[in-house]
Design a protein around this motif. Structure first.
Motif, mmCIF file in Angstrom:
data_model
loop_
_atom_site.group_PDB
_atom_site.id
_atom_site.type_symbol
_atom_site.label_atom_id
_atom_site.label_comp_id
_atom_site.label_asym_id
_atom_site.label_seq_id
_atom_site.Cartn_x
_atom_site.Cartn_y
_atom_site.Cartn_z
ATOM 1 N N ASN A 54 1.204 -1.072 -0.161
ATOM 2 C CA ASN A 54 -0.383 0.198 0.206
ATOM 3 C C ASN A 54 1.365 1.652 0.100
ATOM 4 O OD1 ASN A 54 -1.728 2.298 0.981
ATOM 5 N ND2 ASN A 54 -3.058 0.517 1.708
ATOM 6 N N PRO A 55 0.808 1.924 -1.263
ATOM 7 C CA PRO A 55 1.842 3.228 -0.778
ATOM 8 C C PRO A 55 1.556 4.136 0.053
ATOM 9 C CG PRO A 55 0.495 3.527 -3.028
ATOM 10 C CD PRO A 55 -0.382 1.878 -1.984
ATOM 11 N N ARG A 56 0.214 4.003 1.226
ATOM 12 C CA ARG A 56 0.383 4.178 2.358
ATOM 13 C C ARG A 56 1.415 4.214 3.625
ATOM 14 N NH1 ARG A 56 -5.660 5.689 2.878
ATOM 15 N NH2 ARG A 56 -4.984 3.168 3.824
ATOM 16 N N HIS A 57 1.734 2.639 3.371
ATOM 17 C CA HIS A 57 2.569 2.412 4.252
ATOM 18 C C HIS A 57 3.700 2.793 4.251
ATOM 19 C CE1 HIS A 57 5.112 -0.683 6.456
ATOM 20 N NE2 HIS A 57 3.976 -1.513 6.776
ATOM 21 N N LYS A 58 4.597 3.203 5.769
ATOM 22 C CA LYS A 58 5.672 3.746 6.047
ATOM 23 C C LYS A 58 6.932 3.417 5.445
ATOM 24 C CE LYS A 58 6.516 1.866 11.026
ATOM 25 N NZ LYS A 58 7.799 1.119 10.752
ATOM 26 N N ASP A 59 6.815 2.132 5.374
ATOM 27 C CA ASP A 59 8.372 1.114 4.971
ATOM 28 C C ASP A 59 7.928 1.140 3.173
ATOM 29 O OD1 ASP A 59 9.690 1.489 6.742
ATOM 30 O OD2 ASP A 59 9.175 -0.167 7.556
ATOM 31 N N HIS A 60 6.578 1.774 2.607
ATOM 32 C CA HIS A 60 6.912 1.593 1.373
ATOM 33 C C HIS A 60 7.706 1.807 -0.060
ATOM 34 C CE1 HIS A 60 3.683 0.553 -2.143
ATOM 35 N NE2 HIS A 60 4.505 1.829 -3.038
ATOM 36 N N GLY A 61 8.241 2.453 0.317
ATOM 37 C CA GLY A 61 9.857 2.448 -0.313
ATOM 38 C C GLY A 61 10.676 1.154 -0.474
ATOM 39 N N ARG A 62 10.865 0.212 0.697
ATOM 40 C CA ARG A 62 11.151 -1.003 0.419
ATOM 41 C C ARG A 62 10.706 -1.713 -0.678
ATOM 42 N NH1 ARG A 62 12.297 -2.987 7.198
ATOM 43 N NH2 ARG A 62 12.361 -0.462 7.564
ATOM 44 N N PHE A 63 9.645 -1.553 -0.555
ATOM 45 C CA PHE A 63 9.607 -2.265 -2.141
ATOM 46 C C PHE A 63 9.434 -1.993 -3.138
ATOM 47 C CE2 PHE A 63 5.167 -2.807 -4.538
ATOM 48 C CZ PHE A 63 4.427 -4.098 -4.348
ATOM 49 N N LEU A 64 9.015 -0.407 -3.265
ATOM 50 C CA LEU A 64 9.646 0.019 -4.492
ATOM 51 C C LEU A 64 11.021 -0.292 -4.996
ATOM 52 C CD1 LEU A 64 7.627 3.635 -4.068
ATOM 53 C CD2 LEU A 64 7.121 0.949 -5.769
ATOM 54 N N ALA A 65 11.924 -0.219 -4.148
ATOM 55 C CA ALA A 65 13.471 -0.272 -4.155
ATOM 56 C C ALA A 65 13.420 -2.463 -4.893
ATOM 57 C CB ALA A 65 13.820 -0.388 -2.567
ATOM 58 N N LEU A 66 12.998 -3.032 -4.121
ATOM 59 C CA LEU A 66 13.125 -4.306 -4.660
ATOM 60 C C LEU A 66 12.182 -4.787 -6.069
ATOM 61 C CD1 LEU A 66 13.963 -7.571 -4.722
ATOM 62 C CD2 LEU A 66 11.712 -7.322 -2.830
ATOM 63 N N ARG A 67 11.267 -3.772 -6.540
ATOM 64 C CA ARG A 67 10.292 -3.609 -7.416
ATOM 65 C C ARG A 67 11.759 -3.476 -8.652
ATOM 66 N NH1 ARG A 67 5.881 -5.952 -8.381
ATOM 67 N NH2 ARG A 67 4.880 -4.147 -10.062
ATOM 68 N N GLU A 68 12.147 -2.147 -8.516
ATOM 69 C CA GLU A 68 12.974 -2.181 -9.455
ATOM 70 C C GLU A 68 13.972 -2.769 -9.569
ATOM 71 O OE1 GLU A 68 13.829 2.395 -7.986
ATOM 72 O OE2 GLU A 68 11.239 2.311 -7.616
ATOM 73 N N ALA A 69 14.889 -3.034 -8.868
ATOM 74 C CA ALA A 69 15.763 -3.725 -8.961
ATOM 75 C C ALA A 69 14.946 -5.391 -9.312
ATOM 76 C CB ALA A 69 16.798 -4.343 -7.142
ATOM 77 N N ALA A 70 14.283 -6.016 -9.312
ATOM 78 C CA ALA A 70 14.151 -6.763 -10.041
ATOM 79 C C ALA A 70 13.337 -6.450 -10.968
ATOM 80 C CB ALA A 70 13.072 -8.002 -9.110
ATOM 81 N N THR A 71 12.977 -5.753 -11.553
ATOM 82 C CA THR A 71 13.129 -5.765 -12.880
ATOM 83 C C THR A 71 14.091 -5.087 -13.656
ATOM 84 O OG1 THR A 71 10.631 -4.378 -11.653
ATOM 85 C CG2 THR A 71 11.564 -3.799 -13.893
ATOM 86 N N ARG A 72 15.075 -4.703 -12.972
ATOM 87 C CA ARG A 72 16.076 -4.393 -14.425
ATOM 88 C C ARG A 72 16.618 -5.821 -14.476
ATOM 89 N NH1 ARG A 72 17.145 -0.344 -10.302
ATOM 90 N NH2 ARG A 72 18.550 -1.720 -9.579
ATOM 91 N N ALA A 73 16.413 -5.970 -13.485
ATOM 92 C CA ALA A 73 17.011 -7.220 -13.535
ATOM 93 C C ALA A 73 16.438 -8.604 -14.787
ATOM 94 C CB ALA A 73 17.103 -8.462 -11.682
ATOM 95 N N MET A 74 14.990 -8.530 -14.232
ATOM 96 C CA MET A 74 14.556 -9.557 -15.647
ATOM 97 C C MET A 74 14.884 -8.962 -16.706
ATOM 98 S SD MET A 74 12.652 -12.018 -13.517
ATOM 99 C CE MET A 74 11.719 -12.096 -15.143
ATOM 100 N N ALA A 75 15.208 -7.864 -17.211
ATOM 101 C CA ALA A 75 15.383 -7.086 -18.215
ATOM 102 C C ALA A 75 13.878 -7.235 -19.564
ATOM 103 C CB ALA A 75 16.566 -7.534 -18.764
ATOM 104 N N GLY A 76 12.662 -6.805 -18.601
ATOM 105 C CA GLY A 76 11.748 -7.034 -19.693
ATOM 106 C C GLY A 76 11.488 -8.428 -20.165
#
Length: 163
Positions: free
Chosen positions: A40-62
């Motif tokens: 949930n974007p309102r969660h105080k630690d939502h940034g951790r969720f986004l950081a992993l999604r970004e790293a995994a998306t880069r690693a999966m390379a499309g």
């Protein structure tokens, strides 16, 4: 643009069986919390969720997410943990698969559902540097038909009542 961003649609086939991805992310991993999802974007630690999604998306390379079995190894480097290690494991698995709720929808990145993670290894390593590393193994057919060999089978455990 949708808010929150549901993720990118893949344009390449999924990783083949036998391939391994390695990720390293600064900070602590996302964690599983039942009363208020870290997705949930309102969660105080939502940034951790986004950081992993970004790293995994880069690693999966499309590439598309896999539909077969996955192995997950994770090392959390930190002086101490403020949660049980398994809460981090749950949060990581929830981040890598697809999910939706009343206020969000996220496309899968690595796998369609966290039940695809059939092998796991998880460690806390005491360190002044706070980060986590993951190794994702796409098991494909090599894990299929091996249920009788896996250590969580009661018939294979020493001292099991199922013998």
């Amino acid at each position: 643009m949708l808010a929150p961003d549901p993720g990118r649609l893949p344009n390449l086939p999924p990783p083949p069986a036998g391939e391994t991805l390695r990720l390293s992310v600064d900070g602590l991993p996302p964690y599983k919390e039942r009363r208020f999802s870290i997705r949930n974007p309102r969660h105080k630690d939502h940034g951790r969720f986004l950081a992993l999604r970004e790293a995994a998306t880069r690693a999966m390379a499309g590439r598309a997410w896999v539909t077969g079995p996955v192995g997950l190894a994770m090392w959390v480097f930190a002086p101490s943990l403020d949660r049980d290690l398994l809460e981090y494991v749950g949060g990581v698995m929830d981040t890598l698969d697809g999910s939706h709720g009343p206020e969000f929808t996220y496309l899968p990145i690595v796998c369609q559902d966290d039940c695809q993670v059939v092998l796991g290894e998880f460690h806390h390593v005491r360190s002044d540097e706070v980060r986590y590393e993951m190794q994702l193994s796409f098991l494909g057919a090599e894990a299929e038909g091996r249920e009788g060999e896996l250590p969580n089978n009661p018939l294979q455990r020493t001292g099991s009542a199922g013998r």
